[in-house]
Design a protein around this motif. Structure first.
Motif, PDB file in Angstrom:
ATOM      1  N   GLY A  82       0.771  -1.233   0.000  1.00 24.40           N
ATOM      2  CA  GLY A  82       0.000   0.000   0.000  1.00 24.40           C
ATOM      3  C   GLY A  82       0.805   1.286   0.000  1.00 24.40           C
ATOM      4  N   THR A  83       2.117   1.198   0.071  1.00 28.83           N
ATOM      5  CA  THR A  83       2.942   2.404   0.084  1.00 28.83           C
ATOM      6  C   THR A  83       3.281   2.831  -1.344  1.00 28.83           C
ATOM      7  N   SER A  84       3.762   4.064  -1.492  1.00 31.95           N
ATOM      8  CA  SER A  84       4.078   4.579  -2.824  1.00 31.95           C
ATOM      9  C   SER A  84       4.952   5.815  -2.694  1.00 31.95           C
ATOM     10  N   LEU A  85       5.351   6.357  -3.845  1.00 35.02           N
ATOM     11  CA  LEU A  85       6.124   7.592  -3.879  1.00 35.02           C
ATOM     12  C   LEU A  85       5.229   8.682  -4.454  1.00 35.02           C
ATOM     13  N   TYR A  86       4.904   9.669  -3.636  1.00 37.11           N
ATOM     14  CA  TYR A  86       4.049  10.758  -4.085  1.00 37.11           C
ATOM     15  C   TYR A  86       4.866  11.751  -4.898  1.00 37.11           C
ATOM     16  N   ILE A  87       4.274  12.218  -6.003  1.00 35.20           N
ATOM     17  CA  ILE A  87       4.948  13.123  -6.934  1.00 35.20           C
ATOM     18  C   ILE A  87       4.191  14.452  -6.948  1.00 35.20           C
ATOM     19  N   ARG A  88       4.882  15.544  -6.638  1.00 32.19           N
ATOM     20  CA  ARG A  88       4.226  16.850  -6.572  1.00 32.19           C
ATOM     21  C   ARG A  88       4.910  17.831  -7.554  1.00 32.19           C
ATOM     22  N   PRO A  89       4.396  17.948  -8.780  1.00 27.76           N
ATOM     23  CA  PRO A  89       4.840  19.020  -9.661  1.00 27.76           C
ATOM     24  C   PRO A  89       4.080  20.308  -9.301  1.00 27.76           C
ATOM     25  N   PHE A  90       4.756  21.442  -9.331  1.00 28.39           N
ATOM     26  CA  PHE A  90       4.064  22.708  -9.084  1.00 28.39           C
ATOM     27  C   PHE A  90       4.791  23.845  -9.790  1.00 28.39           C
ATOM     28  N   ILE A  91       4.047  24.899 -10.067  1.00 30.08           N
ATOM     29  CA  ILE A  91       4.605  26.070 -10.743  1.00 30.08           C
ATOM     30  C   ILE A  91       4.285  27.306  -9.908  1.00 30.08           C
ATOM     31  N   ILE A  92       5.274  28.159  -9.720  1.00 32.69           N
ATOM     32  CA  ILE A  92       5.077  29.405  -8.971  1.00 32.69           C
ATOM     33  C   ILE A  92       5.559  30.583  -9.814  1.00 32.69           C
ATOM     34  N   SER A  93       4.894  31.711  -9.660  1.00 31.55           N
ATOM     35  CA  SER A  93       5.312  32.939 -10.353  1.00 31.55           C
ATOM     36  C   SER A  93       6.387  33.616  -9.516  1.00 31.55           C
ATOM     37  N   THR A  94       7.520  33.919 -10.123  1.00 35.61           N
ATOM     38  CA  THR A  94       8.683  34.389  -9.366  1.00 35.61           C
ATOM     39  C   THR A  94       9.108  35.820  -9.686  1.00 35.61           C
ATOM     40  N   GLU A  95       8.405  36.494 -10.574  1.00 34.32           N
ATOM     41  CA  GLU A  95       8.800  37.860 -10.926  1.00 34.32           C
ATOM     42  C   GLU A  95       8.667  38.787  -9.716  1.00 34.32           C
ATOM     43  N   PRO A  96       9.707  39.574  -9.400  1.00 32.89           N
ATOM     44  CA  PRO A  96       9.621  40.517  -8.274  1.00 32.89           C
ATOM     45  C   PRO A  96       8.865  41.773  -8.682  1.00 32.89           C
ATOM     46  N   TYR A  97       7.570  41.766  -8.416  1.00 35.06           N
ATOM     47  CA  TYR A  97       6.720  42.869  -8.875  1.00 35.06           C
ATOM     48  C   TYR A  97       5.408  42.841  -8.093  1.00 35.06           C
ATOM     49  N   LEU A  98       4.954  43.980  -7.633  1.00 36.40           N
ATOM     50  CA  LEU A  98       3.726  44.046  -6.857  1.00 36.40           C
ATOM     51  C   LEU A  98       2.530  44.524  -7.673  1.00 36.40           C
ATOM     52  N   GLY A  99       2.678  44.598  -8.971  1.00 32.53           N
ATOM     53  CA  GLY A  99       1.548  44.935  -9.819  1.00 32.53           C
ATOM     54  C   GLY A  99       0.673  43.715 -10.052  1.00 32.53           C
ATOM     55  N   VAL A 100      -0.621  43.916 -10.151  1.00 35.96           N
ATOM     56  CA  VAL A 100      -1.554  42.806 -10.383  1.00 35.96           C
ATOM     57  C   VAL A 100      -1.614  42.533 -11.883  1.00 35.96           C
ATOM     58  N   ALA A 101      -0.862  41.545 -12.311  1.00 32.64           N
ATOM     59  CA  ALA A 101      -0.783  41.166 -13.718  1.00 32.64           C
ATOM     60  C   ALA A 101      -0.123  39.802 -13.796  1.00 32.64           C
ATOM     61  N   PRO A 102      -0.251  39.092 -14.913  1.00 34.65           N
ATOM     62  CA  PRO A 102       0.452  37.815 -15.040  1.00 34.65           C
ATOM     63  C   PRO A 102       1.962  38.020 -14.961  1.00 34.65           C
ATOM     64  N   SER A 103       2.620  37.138 -14.280  1.00 28.35           N
ATOM     65  CA  SER A 103       4.076  37.215 -14.151  1.00 28.35           C
ATOM     66  C   SER A 103       4.750  36.908 -15.489  1.00 28.35           C
TER      67      SER A 103
END
Length: 363
Positions: free
Chosen positions: A133-154
């Motif tokens: 019953g055990t396994s290896l969990y896989i977690r792909p993820f994406i984060i926006s990293t642009e240093p900017y405080l404007g509300v817009a897509p990175s």
């Protein structure tokens, strides 16, 4: 990406592996991780497998402020004959791009990322637990990293894949759980981000979950965000009901996440000639089915548990006991078959399984 190239940097010192008998979900992580960057005009680039490490990110990175993030969850399994396999990873990566589109994140090359994930798994194959019953969990993820405080897509992102050995979900057998129907808080609404796998959906669910946990319930059954009448999901899982011989699940409506396990359950039921329908279903209809003695089974579906039977539903002061609080025949058959396919114990008639094999060294 036009070429299959991944830079590999192996760790100098390997971590001590956790006790297989005491694995906690998401607490231990393997020696390596996969990272790939995005910037304009380069696009996705610098794909690499590196030692698992902390990230250095600017405090003004947009992910921290506006939640432009997406993620996925899947597992790698060891079979009895020593093979490593994945369960429908193509579906997870297609959903990742669906989430990307909703969050204005540039799409990834699904075939390339799958190859990278397979290489990462093989690099850390010693971390895949072999106990039942055990396994290896896989977690792909994406984060926006642009240093900017404007509300817009990175304009800058990181795709990261980390791995975590996880224990058996049902250590003491499959015991149906008690669920509370939520009438106040909502998880998502049509037109929102409910159909994307993004962090904000889960953050918004915590308050209701915290409240029902104090009352002795395992999860929340979410209703639609407009009329608070129609059933949507249970906890972070899709939900199914067997009513008078027919299996019913809420239709995808823009606020419900399209689960890979959900899709697999529907395909299995059709393969078995079990009537299955995707449609709107209200709590009033479900309660009436219960009163009429026609509510035969209820269960959630998801990567972690595969099938999670529901033994009791609490709604507006009423308690609906399902199948005498025991797992139903359909749910048990689905769990045995699905988990059997994942671990290589049951034939896979659908071509769902993807093998993880040693790849040629990347130079």
């Amino acid at each position: 990406m036009e070429e299959w190239t991944v830079r590999v940097e192996h760790c100098d010192t390997k971590k001590e592996k956790p006790d297989t008998d005491h694995l906690e979900f998401g607490r231990s992580f393997t020696d390596h991780m996969f990272v790939m960057d995005y910037s304009e005009p380069l696009g996705w680039h610098d794909a690499r497998i590196v030692p698992y490490q902390k990230l250095t990110i600017d405090p003004s990175a947009m992910a921290f402020h506006y939640g432009q993030t997406v993620f996925e969850g899947m597992k790698a399994y060891y079979t009895e004959n020593g093979e490593i396999q994945l369960f429908r990873p193509d579906k997870n990566l297609a959903r990742l791009n669906h989430s990307n589109d909703r969050l204005c994140i540039p799409p990834v090359d699904e075939e390339f990322v799958l190859k990278a994930i397979k290489q990462l798994i093989y690099t850390d194959k010693e971390w895949i637990p072999k106990a039942e019953g055990t396994s290896l969990y896989i977690r792909p993820f994406i984060i926006s990293t642009e240093p900017y405080l404007g509300v817009a897509p990175s304009h800058h992102y990181k795709l990261i894949v980390i791995l975590s050995p996880v224990g058996a979900y049902y250590k003491e057998g499959i015991n149906p759980v008690k669920i509370a129907v939520e009438n106040h808080y909502v998880r998502a609404v049509k037109g929102g981000t409910g159909e994307a796998k993004t962090g904000g959906n889960y953050a918004s669910s915590l308050k209701a979950q915290e409240m029902v946990s104090k009352q002795g319930y395992s999860q929340v059954l979410w209703l639609d965000g407009v009329e608070k009448k129609y059933i949507e999901e249970v906890g972070s899982m899709n939900v199914f009901f067997k009513i008078n011989g027919e299996v019913v699940t809420p239709a995808l409506n823009g606020s419900i996440l399209s689960g890979v396990t959900r899709d697999s359950v529907i395909e299995l039921l059709k393969y078995w000639d079990v009537p299955v329908t995707e449609r709107r279903i209200s709590m009033e209809e479900l309660y009436q089915a219960y009163v009429d003695g026609q509510l035969e089974e209820a269960f959630g579906t998801g990567t972690a548990a595969v099938i999670s039977p529901i033994g009791e539903l609490a709604w507006e002061g009423k308690k609906l006991e399902v199948n005498n609080g025991k797992i139903g025949e359909t749910a048990k058959r689905l769990y045995d078959t699905m988990s059997g396919i994942q671990y290589g114990k049951v034939e896979d008639p659908f071509g769902w399984i993807v093998k993880v094999k040693e790849t040629e060294p990347v130079k």
